[in-house]
Design a protein around this motif. Structure first.
Motif, mmCIF file in Angstrom:
data_model
loop_
_atom_site.group_PDB
_atom_site.id
_atom_site.type_symbol
_atom_site.label_atom_id
_atom_site.label_comp_id
_atom_site.label_asym_id
_atom_site.label_seq_id
_atom_site.Cartn_x
_atom_site.Cartn_y
_atom_site.Cartn_z
ATOM 1 N N GLU A 44 0.680 -1.248 -0.060
ATOM 2 C CA GLU A 44 0.245 0.164 0.066
ATOM 3 C C GLU A 44 0.953 1.245 0.124
ATOM 4 O O GLU A 44 2.027 1.199 0.587
ATOM 5 C CB GLU A 44 -0.883 -0.010 1.300
ATOM 6 C CG GLU A 44 -1.996 -0.921 1.456
ATOM 7 C CD GLU A 44 -3.073 -1.154 0.410
ATOM 8 O OE1 GLU A 44 -3.486 0.013 -0.048
ATOM 9 O OE2 GLU A 44 -3.529 -1.975 0.054
ATOM 10 N N PRO A 45 0.521 2.438 -0.460
ATOM 11 C CA PRO A 45 1.189 3.665 -0.606
ATOM 12 C C PRO A 45 1.729 3.802 1.038
ATOM 13 O O PRO A 45 0.880 3.577 1.694
ATOM 14 C CB PRO A 45 0.234 4.735 -1.078
ATOM 15 C CG PRO A 45 -0.637 3.887 -1.890
ATOM 16 C CD PRO A 45 -0.804 2.457 -1.163
ATOM 17 N N ARG A 46 2.783 4.483 1.108
ATOM 18 C CA ARG A 46 3.336 4.619 2.359
ATOM 19 C C ARG A 46 3.738 6.369 2.388
ATOM 20 O O ARG A 46 4.519 6.708 1.865
ATOM 21 C CB ARG A 46 4.485 3.908 2.712
ATOM 22 C CG ARG A 46 5.425 4.260 3.980
ATOM 23 C CD ARG A 46 6.553 3.261 4.179
ATOM 24 N NE ARG A 46 7.406 3.383 3.305
ATOM 25 C CZ ARG A 46 8.867 4.048 3.346
ATOM 26 N NH1 ARG A 46 8.914 4.796 4.338
ATOM 27 N NH2 ARG A 46 9.696 3.915 2.316
ATOM 28 N N GLU A 47 2.939 7.036 3.293
ATOM 29 C CA GLU A 47 3.327 8.545 3.631
ATOM 30 C C GLU A 47 4.562 8.570 4.352
ATOM 31 O O GLU A 47 4.889 7.872 5.311
ATOM 32 C CB GLU A 47 2.328 9.295 4.064
ATOM 33 C CG GLU A 47 2.505 10.843 3.998
ATOM 34 C CD GLU A 47 1.338 11.476 4.303
ATOM 35 O OE1 GLU A 47 0.904 11.429 5.446
ATOM 36 O OE2 GLU A 47 1.589 12.636 3.724
ATOM 37 N N ILE A 55 5.098 10.472 -0.825
ATOM 38 C CA ILE A 55 4.389 9.147 -0.694
ATOM 39 C C ILE A 55 5.443 7.953 -1.430
ATOM 40 O O ILE A 55 5.902 8.424 -2.365
ATOM 41 C CB ILE A 55 2.933 9.016 -1.117
ATOM 42 C CG1 ILE A 55 2.215 9.923 -0.414
ATOM 43 C CG2 ILE A 55 2.590 7.497 -1.295
ATOM 44 C CD1 ILE A 55 0.925 10.189 -0.761
ATOM 45 N N TYR A 57 5.405 4.556 -3.309
ATOM 46 C CA TYR A 57 4.460 3.660 -3.919
ATOM 47 C C TYR A 57 5.110 2.265 -3.978
ATOM 48 O O TYR A 57 6.388 1.921 -4.181
ATOM 49 C CB TYR A 57 4.315 4.314 -5.083
ATOM 50 C CG TYR A 57 3.467 5.582 -5.066
ATOM 51 C CD1 TYR A 57 2.410 5.633 -5.160
ATOM 52 C CD2 TYR A 57 4.229 6.792 -5.412
ATOM 53 C CE1 TYR A 57 1.376 6.706 -4.802
ATOM 54 C CE2 TYR A 57 3.575 7.775 -5.238
ATOM 55 C CZ TYR A 57 2.253 8.098 -5.037
ATOM 56 O OH TYR A 57 1.710 9.175 -4.930
ATOM 57 N N GLU A 65 0.651 5.857 -11.072
ATOM 58 C CA GLU A 65 1.066 7.332 -10.434
ATOM 59 C C GLU A 65 1.878 8.084 -11.420
ATOM 60 O O GLU A 65 1.651 9.320 -11.680
ATOM 61 C CB GLU A 65 1.863 6.930 -9.112
ATOM 62 C CG GLU A 65 2.323 8.209 -8.341
ATOM 63 C CD GLU A 65 1.330 9.212 -8.071
ATOM 64 O OE1 GLU A 65 0.160 8.672 -7.978
ATOM 65 O OE2 GLU A 65 1.533 10.405 -7.983
#
Ligand code: PBG
Length: 325
Positions: A44-47, A55, A57, A65
């Protein structure tokens, strides 16, 4: 007798149209390069906590993206990879199925985004240093051989330009030779030439999981106190075949950008780094700075100093039009 000002410089500042007619510097989206992280360890995307709005990806999302970045008008990215597997040598950087190679192929399959690949080993080594170690310091000559191998592998995956950020001596020559020998005569090198040992990379190391497990990078990155030395670095890179010279960080080193602009005819890039981003974002979140104005002013200052292109985490936000002049 009333004394009048000898010159009324304010005359050109009152009408906004006249103000823009006399404006000396401008920038547009095509001057900007957006750094982007692809992480093999996530689904999942991670900030990035220390870089709100930035983010990382997963591989499965990176192509989509980037295609949407192109819809916004961003046509160049600087790609960083975070591999699932790290080892002493950093082999994930040059294997055919490395994260950057896979991501580059995926991006190129669905868009014509210009992919510039950052080239260093610090994200790939188990110890977080930029190359192979000899005792506690990075061993220069074996490391540049690995950089050369990585450059060829990235170009073979479809990279449009490679950007060596390791600050090893002779790295540009090693890469140029290897690229040429493998038929990549037209792959340019954007050299991180004057890259300082800066505190402003802190948030990036969280993003890229590249904090050294011991020591620091002062045996290869430049001392922030030095200016003349930056030109020795740049001249070496030019002799070795660099196509673009970079100064990094940007805002604390505007003097280096300016003088590089005056001295050399080649394009100059500046990298507004993670800490520069984080400072503006954090101050804005506290209500201490006007976010849009601070972003605009910072980019304008870097351009005014002489950068032809700017690598900035604000590129997406600027492209989204929040930051129109
Ligand atoms: C090395 C690399 C770094 C950055 C770009 N390439 C980190 C370092 O030298 O420690 C920093 C970028 C930033 O702070 O935004 N692969």
């Amino acid at each position: 007798m009333k004394i009048l000002p000898e010159n009324r410089l304010r005359r050109l500042r009152i009408n906004p149209t006249i103000r823009s007619l006399v404006r000396e510097t401008s920038y547009c989206i095509s001057d900007l390069i957006y750094p982007i992280f692809v992480d093999e360890t996530i689904s999942e995307p991670r900030e990035i906590a220390s870089m709100p709005g930035v983010i990382a990806y997963p591989l499965e999302m990176i192509a989509e993206e980037t295609a949407s970045l192109q819809d916004l008008g961003i046509n160049a990215i600087l790609l960083f990879g975070i591999p699932a597997h790290k080892d002493e040598q950093g082999s994930g950087a040059w294997v055919k199925d490395g994260i950057v190679q896979k991501a580059t192929r995926a991006i190129k399959e669905i868009s014509n985004m210009t992919v510039i690949t950052d080239l260093c080993l610090c994200e790939y080594t188990s110890h977080g240093h930029c190359g192979v170690l000899a005792g506690e310091i990075v061993d220069n000559d074996p490391t540049i051989e690995l950089y050369a191998q990585t450059a060829v592998s990235q170009a073979a995956a479809g990279a449009d330009m490679v950007a060596p950020s390791g600050m090893m001596d002779g790295q540009v020559a090693a890469m140029r030779t290897a690229l040429d020998d493998n038929g990549f005569l037209n792959t340019p090198i954007m050299a991180y030439s004057a890259k300082y040992a800066s505190a402003f990379y802190g948030p990036f190391r969280e993003a890229a999981d590249s904090t050294p497990s011991f020591g620091d990078r002062r045996t290869h990155q430049m001392d922030p106190a030095n200016l003349r030395e930056a030109f020795r670095e740049m001249e070496a890179d030019l002799r070795e075949g660099a196509d673009i010279l970079m100064v990094k960080p940007a805002m604390p080193y505007l003097d280096v950008i300016r003088e590089a602009r005056v001295r050399y005819e080649v394009p100059i890039a500046a990298y507004q780094v993670s800490g520069e981003y984080a400072m503006i974002v954090a101050a804005a979140q506290n209500g201490w700075l006007d976010r849009q104005r601070a972003i605009q002013e910072s980019i304008m200052a870097i351009k005014r100093a002489g950068a032809d292109m700017i690598i900035t985490y604000f590129a997406k936000e600027i492209a989204e039009g929040i930051n129109e002049l």
